[in-house]
Design an enzyme around this catalytic site. Structure first.
Site: not given
Length: 509
Positions: A113, A169-171
């Protein structure tokens, strides 16, 4: 224009009759402020912070993104859509929070992100892959230095903070970049190790620079790791994991198992993360209190099922304003204050009991815990519910935009029967029908335009004018565009199909 949904009221009654669970274990309750969209004006933000304290929060988790006043080479990260908060305003947020007994924890994304960073042309080379703006290339030293400088500037402008959230998060698409594929070609290396190598380097750098600063990070990239990988990750004793799940039907058994796995691997300092808004749909405008109360009831079940020895440090009630930096705006904060109040009271009481509901309605001065069904106020905003008038106006406008008459205008009998693309292209349109459609379209558009003007007038009191414009273009313009096309086509058809003196009077209606 306010519509009462009986299924929502029934759902509230169901929640009220559930057996009480133990209240949320001793620990902090943080309210997440996502400032990467619709950043509140500073005076309104101060009012909100006071309200958070009154509702039972212990702190705020502040995600600035491009609203932080980065300096030097990082000034390029500042928002060009809105004026970022000044250094004085960032300090004032902390001062107001402190006066209300609230802790302030800044959140800085350091791996995934990173859209607000990597969208800039000068930083394109730091992306893991060219078409993914969110993921940092972990192999570039200049990327690591960039993250370190972001952290330094944020931490130094938060001298009273004792904790820092480093995101992670959410790499997405990690391991797919050319340098990562080369690194992974060595036998025994994995994407999990690649993730851990970057995160531990960042975390160790923070620990070295600020030894007494607690670090929190999101847990999702660790969920697939086995016991040995977690234990040898380098994160044990270094970070506190925040496990997020915003689902109203959160899997309690699996969540307990995951927390046990983390604790068993030595990652024993744990947080939960729920949601009070911004997790229903990417373009949701009106918050459902029931949905978010249900999410917190599930988290209470998780806490009650945890074995002794697993201590939760607290829970962060997230309030996402966008799904990511490039997506549309989710619900604005005023629309979610009843949900936030209800969620906090659910954690306090162990259920959404009549007592909890009464506390919410009295605290905010509202008749219903659902923003969609509360009665309109006669005085507008109040000290109890800052932003109430905007919430009411958005609910009313949304009801119009979602009405069958407007949303399915192109499917009505007259359009489908006498004003299809076939008729328009060949100019075989009945002027009588065209005139009737024109009148209907103009009436609906006038109603929408009137309500939009009211919403914008109220919104600019609480948000920058750019936010009001963005909200209208994202949530109103796409809905009325088909109606506007029909109106334009009826006008063109009338000019073609009737005498000039008659058509001029019709088109001018």
């Amino acid at each position: 224009m306010i519509i009462v949904h009986s299924n929502l009221l029934a759902a509230l009654q169901i929640s009220a009759t559930m057996d009480a669970l133990p209240a949320w274990p001793k620990g902090k309750k943080l309210v997440h402020l996502d400032l990467k969209g619709a950043p509140p004006r500073i005076d309104y933000l101060h009012k909100l912070i006071g309200l958070f304290s009154g509702l039972g929060a212990d702190g705020i988790l502040v995600e600035y993104e491009d609203m932080f006043p980065y300096e030097g080479e990082l000034k390029v990260l500042q928002s060009t859509q809105h004026s970022p908060y000044s250094r004085e305003e960032v300090l004032s947020i902390q001062e107001v929070a402190k006066s209300q007994g609230l802790e302030v924890i800044p959140l800085v994304q350091t791996f995934g992100h990173m859209e607000f960073v990597l969208k800039h042309k000068s930083l394109w080379g730091l992306r893991e892959v060219g078409h993914c703006l969110g993921t940092l290339n972990p192999h570039r030293e200049e990327g690591v230095r960039l993250v370190e400088e972001m952290l330094r500037q944020v931490v130094e402008l938060h001298p009273g903070s004792t904790s820092l959230h480093i995101g992670a998060d959410e790499v997405y698409l990690l391991g797919e970049g050319e340098e990562s594929r080369c690194w992974l070609s060595t036998p025994g290396r994995t994407v999990q190790q690649l993730f851990l190598s970057h995160v531990t380097r960042v975390a160790k750098g923070v620990r070295e620079a600020w030894p007494n600063l607690n670090m929190i990070m999101w847990d999702d990239m660790l969920r697939g790791m086995d016991h040995d990988t977690l234990k040898g990750s380098g994160l044990v004793g270094l970070v506190q994991l925040m496990l997020w799940d915003y689902n109203p039907t959160l899997d309690v058994k699996n969540t307990v198992y995951l927390l046990e796995r983390y604790s068993g691997a030595g990652l024993s300092e744990l947080w939960a993360a729920s949601a009070f808004k911004g997790s229903t749909n990417v373009h949701t405008c009106v918050t459902s209190t029931q949905r978010h109360v249900d999410n917190h009831l599930q988290w209470l079940q998780v806490a009650a099922a945890l074995p002794e020895g697993i201590h939760m440090l607290g829970i962060a009630l997230t309030g996402w304003q966008r799904y990511d930096h490039l997506s549309v705006l989710c619900e604005l904060l005023p629309l979610a204050l009843p949900s936030l109040a209800s969620s906090l009271q659910t954690l306090t009481h162990g259920q959404f009991s009549p007592e909890a509901q009464s506390r919410v309605t009295k605290t905010l001065g509202i008749s219903s815990v659902e923003v969609e069904t509360m009665e309109s106020s006669t005085t507008g905003d109040s000290v109890l519910f800052p932003g109430r008038r905007l919430a009411e106006l958005v609910v009313e406008l949304t009801a119009i935009l979602q009405s069958e008459e407007l949303r399915h205008f192109e499917d009505n009998m007259f359009v489908r029967g006498w004003f299809t693309p076939y008729h328009r292209q060949r100019k075989i349109v009945s002027p009588l029908i065209a005139q009737q459609l024109q009148c209907q379209a103009m009436t609906l558009l006038a109603l929408v335009e009137q309500r939009v003007a009211m919403v914008k007038k109220e919104m600019v009191r609480l948000y920058p004018a750019s936010t009001a414009q963005e909200w209208v273009e994202q949530h109103v313009s796409p809905v009325v565009a088909p109606l506007q096309r029909v109106l334009e086509d009826t006008r063109a058809s009338l000019l073609e199909m009737v005498p000039q003196n008659v058509s001029a009077s019709m088109v001018g209606q």
